[in-house]
Design a protein around this motif. Sequence first.
Motif, PDB file in Angstrom:
ATOM      1  N   ILE A 171       0.580  -1.336  -0.010  1.00  0.00           N
ATOM      2  CA  ILE A 171      -0.199   0.233  -0.406  1.00  0.00           C
ATOM      3  C   ILE A 171       1.529   1.503  -0.148  1.00  0.00           C
ATOM      4  O   ILE A 171       1.954   0.676   0.257  1.00  0.00           O
ATOM      5  CB  ILE A 171      -0.834   0.192   1.283  1.00  0.00           C
ATOM      6  CG1 ILE A 171      -1.786  -1.648   1.099  1.00  0.00           C
ATOM      7  CG2 ILE A 171      -1.294   1.078   1.018  1.00  0.00           C
ATOM      8  CD1 ILE A 171      -2.755  -1.481   2.669  1.00  0.00           C
ATOM      9  N   LYS A 186       4.666   0.364  -0.650  1.00  0.00           N
ATOM     10  CA  LYS A 186       5.340  -0.207   1.782  1.00  0.00           C
ATOM     11  C   LYS A 186       4.603  -1.728   1.646  1.00  0.00           C
ATOM     12  O   LYS A 186       3.716  -2.106   1.299  1.00  0.00           O
ATOM     13  CB  LYS A 186       5.338   1.021   2.518  1.00  0.00           C
ATOM     14  CG  LYS A 186       5.924   1.707   1.701  1.00  0.00           C
ATOM     15  CD  LYS A 186       5.835   2.929   3.324  1.00  0.00           C
ATOM     16  CE  LYS A 186       7.123   4.511   2.548  1.00  0.00           C
ATOM     17  NZ  LYS A 186       6.555   5.419   2.794  1.00  0.00           N
ATOM     18  N   PHE A 224       3.594  -1.398   9.312  1.00  0.00           N
ATOM     19  CA  PHE A 224       4.534  -0.318   8.057  1.00  0.00           C
ATOM     20  C   PHE A 224       5.357  -0.628   7.650  1.00  0.00           C
ATOM     21  O   PHE A 224       6.108   0.072   8.574  1.00  0.00           O
ATOM     22  CB  PHE A 224       3.980   0.760   6.455  1.00  0.00           C
ATOM     23  CG  PHE A 224       2.664   0.501   6.829  1.00  0.00           C
ATOM     24  CD1 PHE A 224       2.535   0.358   4.873  1.00  0.00           C
ATOM     25  CD2 PHE A 224       1.639   0.409   7.285  1.00  0.00           C
ATOM     26  CE1 PHE A 224       1.119   0.374   4.389  1.00  0.00           C
ATOM     27  CE2 PHE A 224       0.493   0.344   6.736  1.00  0.00           C
ATOM     28  CZ  PHE A 224      -0.103  -0.276   5.915  1.00  0.00           C
ATOM     29  N   ASN A 245       7.984   7.550  12.113  1.00  0.00           N
ATOM     30  CA  ASN A 245       7.595   7.909  12.916  1.00  0.00           C
ATOM     31  C   ASN A 245       6.326   8.191  14.395  1.00  0.00           C
ATOM     32  O   ASN A 245       5.601   7.002  14.360  1.00  0.00           O
ATOM     33  CB  ASN A 245       6.536   8.663  11.304  1.00  0.00           C
ATOM     34  CG  ASN A 245       5.465  10.419  12.103  1.00  0.00           C
ATOM     35  OD1 ASN A 245       5.273   9.980  13.362  1.00  0.00           O
ATOM     36  ND2 ASN A 245       5.341  10.576  11.579  1.00  0.00           N
ATOM     37  N   ILE A 286       4.648   9.599  15.364  1.00  0.00           N
ATOM     38  CA  ILE A 286       3.630   9.808  15.745  1.00  0.00           C
ATOM     39  C   ILE A 286       2.338   8.772  15.925  1.00  0.00           C
ATOM     40  O   ILE A 286       1.103   8.532  16.395  1.00  0.00           O
ATOM     41  CB  ILE A 286       3.005  11.203  15.235  1.00  0.00           C
ATOM     42  CG1 ILE A 286       3.790  12.608  15.530  1.00  0.00           C
ATOM     43  CG2 ILE A 286       1.567  11.479  14.888  1.00  0.00           C
ATOM     44  CD1 ILE A 286       3.951  14.272  14.751  1.00  0.00           C
ATOM     45  N   HIS A 287       2.888   8.315  13.994  1.00  0.00           N
ATOM     46  CA  HIS A 287       1.518   7.036  14.028  1.00  0.00           C
ATOM     47  C   HIS A 287       2.521   5.703  13.984  1.00  0.00           C
ATOM     48  O   HIS A 287       2.151   4.497  14.180  1.00  0.00           O
ATOM     49  CB  HIS A 287       1.107   7.238  13.126  1.00  0.00           C
ATOM     50  CG  HIS A 287       2.226   7.619  11.110  1.00  0.00           C
ATOM     51  ND1 HIS A 287       3.514   6.434  11.159  1.00  0.00           N
ATOM     52  CD2 HIS A 287       1.927   8.577  11.134  1.00  0.00           C
ATOM     53  CE1 HIS A 287       3.499   7.093  10.437  1.00  0.00           C
ATOM     54  NE2 HIS A 287       3.683   8.766  10.119  1.00  0.00           N
ATOM     55  N   GLY A 307       4.415   3.972  12.570  1.00  0.00           N
ATOM     56  CA  GLY A 307       4.055   3.293  10.685  1.00  0.00           C
ATOM     57  C   GLY A 307       3.086   2.142  11.125  1.00  0.00           C
ATOM     58  O   GLY A 307       2.277   1.584  10.857  1.00  0.00           O
ATOM     59  N   LYS A 308       1.697   2.474  11.985  1.00  0.00           N
ATOM     60  CA  LYS A 308       0.811   1.881  12.401  1.00  0.00           C
ATOM     61  C   LYS A 308      -0.626   2.546  11.719  1.00  0.00           C
ATOM     62  O   LYS A 308      -1.026   3.547  11.621  1.00  0.00           O
ATOM     63  CB  LYS A 308       0.788   1.420  13.713  1.00  0.00           C
ATOM     64  CG  LYS A 308       1.370   0.872  14.797  1.00  0.00           C
ATOM     65  CD  LYS A 308       1.779   0.328  15.644  1.00  0.00           C
ATOM     66  CE  LYS A 308       2.711  -0.300  16.359  1.00  0.00           C
ATOM     67  NZ  LYS A 308       2.250  -0.511  17.733  1.00  0.00           N
ATOM     68  N   MET A 309      -1.909   1.527  10.516  1.00  0.00           N
ATOM     69  CA  MET A 309      -2.779   1.839  10.406  1.00  0.00           C
ATOM     70  C   MET A 309      -3.493   0.852  10.900  1.00  0.00           C
ATOM     71  O   MET A 309      -3.881  -0.183  10.870  1.00  0.00           O
ATOM     72  CB  MET A 309      -2.784   2.039   8.710  1.00  0.00           C
ATOM     73  CG  MET A 309      -3.761   1.820   8.425  1.00  0.00           C
ATOM     74  SD  MET A 309      -3.582   1.945   6.390  1.00  0.00           S
ATOM     75  CE  MET A 309      -4.115   1.332   6.155  1.00  0.00           C
ATOM     76  N   ASN A 351      -2.666   6.934  19.919  1.00  0.00           N
ATOM     77  CA  ASN A 351      -3.884   5.794  19.342  1.00  0.00           C
ATOM     78  C   ASN A 351      -3.473   4.486  19.884  1.00  0.00           C
ATOM     79  O   ASN A 351      -4.226   3.314  20.199  1.00  0.00           O
ATOM     80  CB  ASN A 351      -3.887   5.690  18.387  1.00  0.00           C
ATOM     81  CG  ASN A 351      -4.408   6.995  17.974  1.00  0.00           C
ATOM     82  OD1 ASN A 351      -5.197   7.452  18.337  1.00  0.00           O
ATOM     83  ND2 ASN A 351      -4.394   7.006  16.056  1.00  0.00           N
ATOM     84  N   ASP A 370      -2.317   8.931  10.835  1.00  0.00           N
ATOM     85  CA  ASP A 370      -1.782   7.802  11.544  1.00  0.00           C
ATOM     86  C   ASP A 370      -2.611   7.197  10.135  1.00  0.00           C
ATOM     87  O   ASP A 370      -3.377   5.695   9.897  1.00  0.00           O
ATOM     88  CB  ASP A 370      -2.218   7.093  12.774  1.00  0.00           C
ATOM     89  CG  ASP A 370      -3.316   7.775  13.295  1.00  0.00           C
ATOM     90  OD1 ASP A 370      -4.047   8.511  12.800  1.00  0.00           O
ATOM     91  OD2 ASP A 370      -4.295   6.403  13.954  1.00  0.00           O
ATOM     92  N   PHE A 385      -0.320   7.878   6.314  1.00  0.00           N
ATOM     93  CA  PHE A 385       0.519   8.121   6.096  1.00  0.00           C
ATOM     94  C   PHE A 385       1.481   7.347   4.843  1.00  0.00           C
ATOM     95  O   PHE A 385       2.240   7.720   3.901  1.00  0.00           O
ATOM     96  CB  PHE A 385       1.712   8.092   7.712  1.00  0.00           C
ATOM     97  CG  PHE A 385       1.517   6.796   8.210  1.00  0.00           C
ATOM     98  CD1 PHE A 385       2.230   5.856   7.542  1.00  0.00           C
ATOM     99  CD2 PHE A 385       0.624   6.091   8.825  1.00  0.00           C
ATOM    100  CE1 PHE A 385       2.064   4.392   7.505  1.00  0.00           C
ATOM    101  CE2 PHE A 385       0.583   4.673   8.641  1.00  0.00           C
ATOM    102  CZ  PHE A 385       1.347   3.989   8.653  1.00  0.00           C
ATOM    103  N   VAL A 386       0.557   6.355   4.891  1.00  0.00           N
ATOM    104  CA  VAL A 386       1.127   5.249   4.216  1.00  0.00           C
ATOM    105  C   VAL A 386       0.952   6.247   2.509  1.00  0.00           C
ATOM    106  O   VAL A 386       1.871   5.106   1.523  1.00  0.00           O
ATOM    107  CB  VAL A 386       0.274   4.237   4.300  1.00  0.00           C
ATOM    108  CG1 VAL A 386      -0.075   3.108   3.484  1.00  0.00           C
ATOM    109  CG2 VAL A 386      -1.034   3.624   5.342  1.00  0.00           C
TER     110      VAL A 386
END
Lengths: 433, 517
Positions: free
Chosen positions: A218, A221, A249, A281, A283-284, A286-288, A367, B300, B303-304
């Motif tokens: 996606i 990546k 990710f 990063n 802040i996130h 690398g997680k979705m 999160n 979040d 970012f992808v």
Amino acid sequence: MNHEAKKIANTMYGRVNAPTVERCRVNFCTDLEKSVLMSNFERRGWNQVGPDEEWNFYWASTQTCRNLFSVESGYRMNDNQMINHFPNHYELSRKDLLVKNIKRYRKELEREGNPLAEKTEVILHGGQVVTRYAHLDFIPVTFVLPADYNMFVEEYRKSPQSTWIMKPCGKSQGTGIFLINKLSKLKKWSREAKTPFHPQLSKESYVISRYIDNPLLIGGKKFDLRLYVLVTSFRPLKAYLFQLGFCRFCTVKYDTSMTELDNMYVHLTNVSVQKHGGDYNSIHGGKMTVQNLRLYLEGTRGRAVTEKLFAAMQWLIVHSLKAVSSVMANDRHCFECYGYDIIIDNQLKPWLVEVNASPSLTSTTVNDRILKYKLIDNILSVVLPSDGVPDVRWNKLPTADALGNFDLLIDEELLEKDEATNNPGRSNKNKTR
Amino acid sequence: MESIKEEAIHQTALKLAEEIKNLSIYKSFYNDVQKLVASPNVKKEDFKQTLQQAMKEKGLDTKLRNTVFHWVRTQSKQNKLDPLTSLSKASAQWEKRIHKSLNSMCSDLETSLAKLRPQSEQDDLSEKWHELSTYNLDLTKYRPVYAPKDFLEVLLTLSGYVPFTREDEPKWEFAHLPLQVKTLDQLRNVYVEWSNGEALLGVNAYMPSTVPGFSTLEAERISLGERVAVLGYAPVIQEYLKKGSPQCLRARLWMQVLGSEIKSQQTSYFNQLKKSVLEVDLMIDKLIFKDVQLTASNDDQYFVFEDLLYQVMLCFSRDCEIMQHLKGSIGNPLNVTIKGKQTSAESVTVFPPSGIIPFHGFTMYATPFCYLYDDPVQLYYTFRAFYIRYWHRLHYISTHPQGIVSLCLLYERLLEANEPLLWIHFRNININPVRVVFKWLMRAFSGHLPPDQLLLLWDAILGYDCLEILPLLALAILSFRKENIFQVNTLQNVDAILADLSTISVIPLLQLALMKP
């Protein structure tokens, strides 16, 4: 923030809004003073005690749990005690044992003539035709080294261009992992591993698996999924899937060229690996979320294939659990939350990579913290009877409310009851089979 | 009477026919019709009837209807100059300030607004086009030209002429502006399906369907949506979107309703835009990089998609068709000389060619489309169509009923009329209520709502073809959290209460607000 202020903040921001459970005298003990654990225990008004005191609920490390159950310790749990691991969880969480158990499970079904073990020919995306299980082909082809070395070489010769991934059986978080695309490299490694300079390596066993070199990307990546699965009993099997999993990710574009074979930031999605990459990063992290993954797939690929993928993931989890259910020590004091690591390939087929018996409870982002707080909260409400006091005699049938963000994956006891009441005298196909 | 009416229809048809000749699709469309006329399906004896029939069968009929639909939508009813001189004056001043700030940033950083890109840099950029996140740029000294709060300050100074001001009215109200906005009851007549309590997607997908043959509302909507998509008739799709689209059909339906389908012509135009990004280095490119980094890269949810967004936003800045579409609504962009190019007519460029100078968070207008389109070209055209139809109104000063000024005023009026206690509370603690919702309105809630909720909200924008849903949602959220707002008295704390919208269910909240008590 004091307790009262926290309560106000919780209701004010509306995010984590669980009602305060009535105070009851539960003594808990923990090996991990993680804030997501402690805040959950505190909110329930539980009282912390040491491991040698009278505890009702123990959030233990796997080592503590094994010690408690060992014959030498002589510890006998009473009816009001619960612990967060099964004594031989490693049947599922050790990479070599997981493979062994799944292979055995498939063989057994095959011997019974069960249609689940049906085989079929599939075309690998490299072009060769191989025979695989039609419904139970959910782990990449894997061998244990050094034991299965000859079998591996035989398989390797069938498709010498493919890449393989080596993982030490007993380690986690991406340590000791490397990729191999030439047999000579493996031979070199094994020679070096046996030199006196690495005596610790020679004792260790490894698994070698066919590397999934066509992962779904996606934004260019690679990612893997972390799903949480709660098991409250193995016989009958009772398991729940947490809805709030996430994708992890890689920070670097996926690239299978030879030059990038040794760049682990391209291949490994473990946060513990990615954290050290320059592009991490915070802040996130690398997680979705899995919900957003679903949204993205439905939007760009369509609904049918997305539904099929998610059903296939549930299928994979259920059968990996069934594969170990006969060998697990099904102690009624135990429950366990597993971290499932799954990779999806570009044909939208999920592959089980590994199962972790102590998924990280460290929060890397805001999160993440909210998710893990909810996870623990929901685990507690599923494993405990409605009065909130550990009791092994309860029927382990949580109400729909108690499930929170968990979905029932399978409850063999309920299935049996359903069959008995709905179809008396008629054989019925098990819903999840 | 009849004859006058017929005459009028005839005149309109003539005008339309003339207009269509100027559209880009005309040539290929005319060719298709000619081919059809030559086919055996069309008979000389019954020319009109058989041609119409054949056009229907070939889908040319739908194509023609959609063309007329899209053309009519581009014809703004407000071609006249802004009737409020004070507003146009403020708008011109604001534009001047932005230009000045761009120029001074340039001289501070000792760079120029536009210059030719050296070949080595072109090669590097071209090579990394698909992973621009790895393109090394030092952006530490670049700052967004303006942020929503700066724009709000400008809006708050629009005093207009103030014949109705009473002494006890605070100075900050948009109510001073002589603009017409709808009341809640009038909105109920616009969103009539919602106010009638009809079943909408986004409330409960598993709600049983009222149509025989379907188990759930979702199944019913998917089946209907598939038929609507195949039909491909834009007004019907627009009607369908009023009650929400399932995610699996959304990409297609949005494209159809906006007429943003991709053909080879669009792809080659996009590649041209890419080429002009590679050739000329505009200072705005750095601002675009900076904006993607500040917003999407740190989010979040998005970012992808970082690398996709760089491509889309950079190309957007080079697209002069945007400026042509929006002539008269976006002021007068700068003209600058491209440094390093030989002096000629080509060495002067509009800065930027799109005429649009991004503000902090501009990328958020494009991010949600990442959940619908994988392909940058598809994403680009649907985003661009959305921008041209709606988003530009949210960051330019105008008296348009869908413009940001009217939306702020609508919000204010709605709050005062429907939540009088909240209104009084804001007065008492001396906070302008528009302050706490302005960034939502200006970004159409993008980056504030989770993407699934946001897409449902934007369905409604397309379905009803208006932006009034934005202030209404702002009101509904405030109303939903009012008990908590009553307990605090600083801007900071109100902001804290409203910071997290991740638990908001947009559609039920809006429908509740629209349904008659």
